[in-house]
Design a protein around this motif. Structure first.
Motif, PDB file in Angstrom:
ATOM      1  N   GLY A   1      49.374  31.780  13.052  1.00 56.86           N
ATOM      2  CA  GLY A   1      50.373  32.501  12.177  1.00 56.86           C
ATOM      3  C   GLY A   1      49.500  33.063  10.782  1.00 56.86           C
ATOM      4  O   GLY A   1      50.489  33.371  10.324  1.00 56.86           O
ATOM      5  N   PHE A   2      48.193  32.816  10.505  1.00 59.50           N
ATOM      6  CA  PHE A   2      47.612  33.428   9.492  1.00 59.50           C
ATOM      7  C   PHE A   2      48.086  35.157   9.274  1.00 59.50           C
ATOM      8  O   PHE A   2      47.770  36.231  10.091  1.00 59.50           O
ATOM      9  N   GLN A   3      48.705  35.166   7.910  1.00 59.92           N
ATOM     10  CA  GLN A   3      48.831  36.580   7.802  1.00 59.92           C
ATOM     11  C   GLN A   3      47.261  37.454   7.399  1.00 59.92           C
ATOM     12  O   GLN A   3      46.336  37.524   6.007  1.00 59.92           O
TER      13      GLN A   3
ATOM     14  N   SER B   1      42.196  48.363   8.749  1.00 59.69           N
ATOM     15  CA  SER B   1      43.209  48.891   9.211  1.00 59.69           C
ATOM     16  C   SER B   1      44.034  47.683  10.097  1.00 59.69           C
ATOM     17  O   SER B   1      43.305  46.932  10.862  1.00 59.69           O
ATOM     18  N   ILE B   2      44.663  47.664   9.782  1.00 56.65           N
ATOM     19  CA  ILE B   2      45.448  46.072  10.885  1.00 56.65           C
ATOM     20  C   ILE B   2      45.755  46.467  12.399  1.00 56.65           C
ATOM     21  O   ILE B   2      45.810  45.602  13.014  1.00 56.65           O
ATOM     22  N   ALA B   3      45.783  47.919  12.851  1.00 54.75           N
ATOM     23  CA  ALA B   3      45.391  48.054  13.810  1.00 54.75           C
ATOM     24  C   ALA B   3      44.060  47.781  14.194  1.00 54.75           C
ATOM     25  O   ALA B   3      43.980  47.442  15.596  1.00 54.75           O
ATOM     26  N   ALA B   4      42.931  47.801  13.631  1.00 49.70           N
ATOM     27  CA  ALA B   4      41.135  47.308  14.637  1.00 49.70           C
ATOM     28  C   ALA B   4      41.695  46.349  14.568  1.00 49.70           C
ATOM     29  O   ALA B   4      40.808  45.817  15.685  1.00 49.70           O
ATOM     30  N   ALA B   5      42.541  45.445  13.200  1.00 44.20           N
ATOM     31  CA  ALA B   5      42.437  43.601  13.652  1.00 44.20           C
ATOM     32  C   ALA B   5      43.061  43.782  15.027  1.00 44.20           C
ATOM     33  O   ALA B   5      42.014  41.984  15.364  1.00 44.20           O
ATOM     34  N   ARG B   6      44.035  43.720  14.767  1.00 42.42           N
ATOM     35  CA  ARG B   6      45.242  43.677  15.866  1.00 42.42           C
ATOM     36  C   ARG B   6      44.108  43.549  17.789  1.00 42.42           C
ATOM     37  O   ARG B   6      43.778  43.149  18.471  1.00 42.42           O
ATOM     38  N   SER B   7      43.535  44.886  17.448  1.00 45.95           N
ATOM     39  CA  SER B   7      42.685  45.046  18.586  1.00 45.95           C
ATOM     40  C   SER B   7      41.716  44.563  18.575  1.00 45.95           C
ATOM     41  O   SER B   7      41.083  43.754  19.824  1.00 45.95           O
TER      42      SER B   7
END
Length: 284
Positions: free
Chosen positions: A113-115, A274-280
């Protein structure tokens, strides 16, 4: 005509045999590029075997990176690897050959759960400590940005710091992450939370190395990076790492999933991600 061709081939062979070779081969543990597991192996080691098919010119010496770097700085005709290319190191007189590989630099967390981080400034405001391998150029650059970084001598020390909560983030690359997931319990829990950028790994000849040695090493690299043998080794590492790898003269080894994307660093204390990049990345 046949005689001329045979003569030219013989002269080329004589030139190769007469060319100077590195006196020492120095490296440190940097998975999956160079590391000890029953014997010294890795992507860069396989490149060297392709460059020297008749046998390596010296035994590979695996040692802590600060010691390897210091030894090469003061000893000519040493081949040091696998090494990041920086303006400071070029000014010191290192001659870079390659690239050996392309790598994406990330900060990883093992905390559930690290932000994710939006920028490097949050590292300061959240009082987060990064742990990375000692004498790495990126660790030093982050410290210059005023970021808290503690360096260690090997991967085990770094993983222990994360496990004990003495550090919150691990500075690494996408290929190293895959190896840690396969060889470390806490490595299996690592998740990317901030992308720092992209750079290349190189071979480097030490300051004061002979011009003939530099020319010969460059020629051997250019031949090896295109050789069928090295492409066979790429297939071996694909299976071992469970990743789709590419290999080219302009990039060295790279992840096929990153083909065509721009490779650069250029971060600062307020750089955005990019948060999306991190999630990807975390879904890989």
């Amino acid at each position: 005509m046949k005689y001329c061709a045979l003569l030219a081939f013989s002269l080329t062979c004589l030139q190769i045999l007469a060319a100077p070779l590195p006196d020492r081969l120095l490296t440190s543990e940097k998975r999956p590029y160079n590391y000890q597991q029953q014997h010294t192996q890795g992507l860069t080691i396989d490149l060297l075997h392709s460059m020297y098919p008749q046998g390596l010119p010296a035994e590979v010496e695996l040692m802590p990176w600060p010691r390897a770097l210091y030894t090469a700085q003061s000893t000519p005709n040493v081949l040091l690897f696998t090494m990041g290319k920086t303006a400071e190191r070029e000014q010191q007189g290192f001659h870079f050959i390659g690239p050996v590989s392309r790598r994406e630099h990330w900060l990883y967390s093992a905390e559930p759960g690290f932000q994710p981080l939006l920028n490097l400034a949050q590292l300061k405001s959240r009082k987060l400590l990064i742990v990375g391998l000692r004498a790495g150029w990126l660790s030093e650059r982050l410290q210059q940005e005023g970021i808290a970084v503690e360096t260690v001598g090997d991967y085990e020390q770094g993983m222990q710091m994360l496990m004990k909560g003495r550090a919150q983030l691990w500075l690494s690359t996408e290929l190293e992450e895959q190896v840690l997931k396969q060889n470390s319990d806490i490595g299996k829990t690592l998740r990317p939370v901030f992308r720092l950028g992209c750079s290349y790994n190189y071979l480097a000849l030490s300051p004061g190395s002979k011009p003939e040695l530099i020319a010969d090493t460059e020629a051997r690299y250019e031949q090896a990076i295109r050789s069928p043998h090295l492409h066979q080794q790429k297939q071996k590492w694909q299976q071992q790492l469970g990743l789709a790898l590419g290999l080219s003269a302009s990039t060295g080894f790279y992840l096929l999933s990153e083909a065509g994307t721009h490779c650069a660093m250029g971060f600062s204390a307020t750089s955005e991600m990019s948060i999306a990049a991190a999630r990807s990345q975390s879904e890989k």
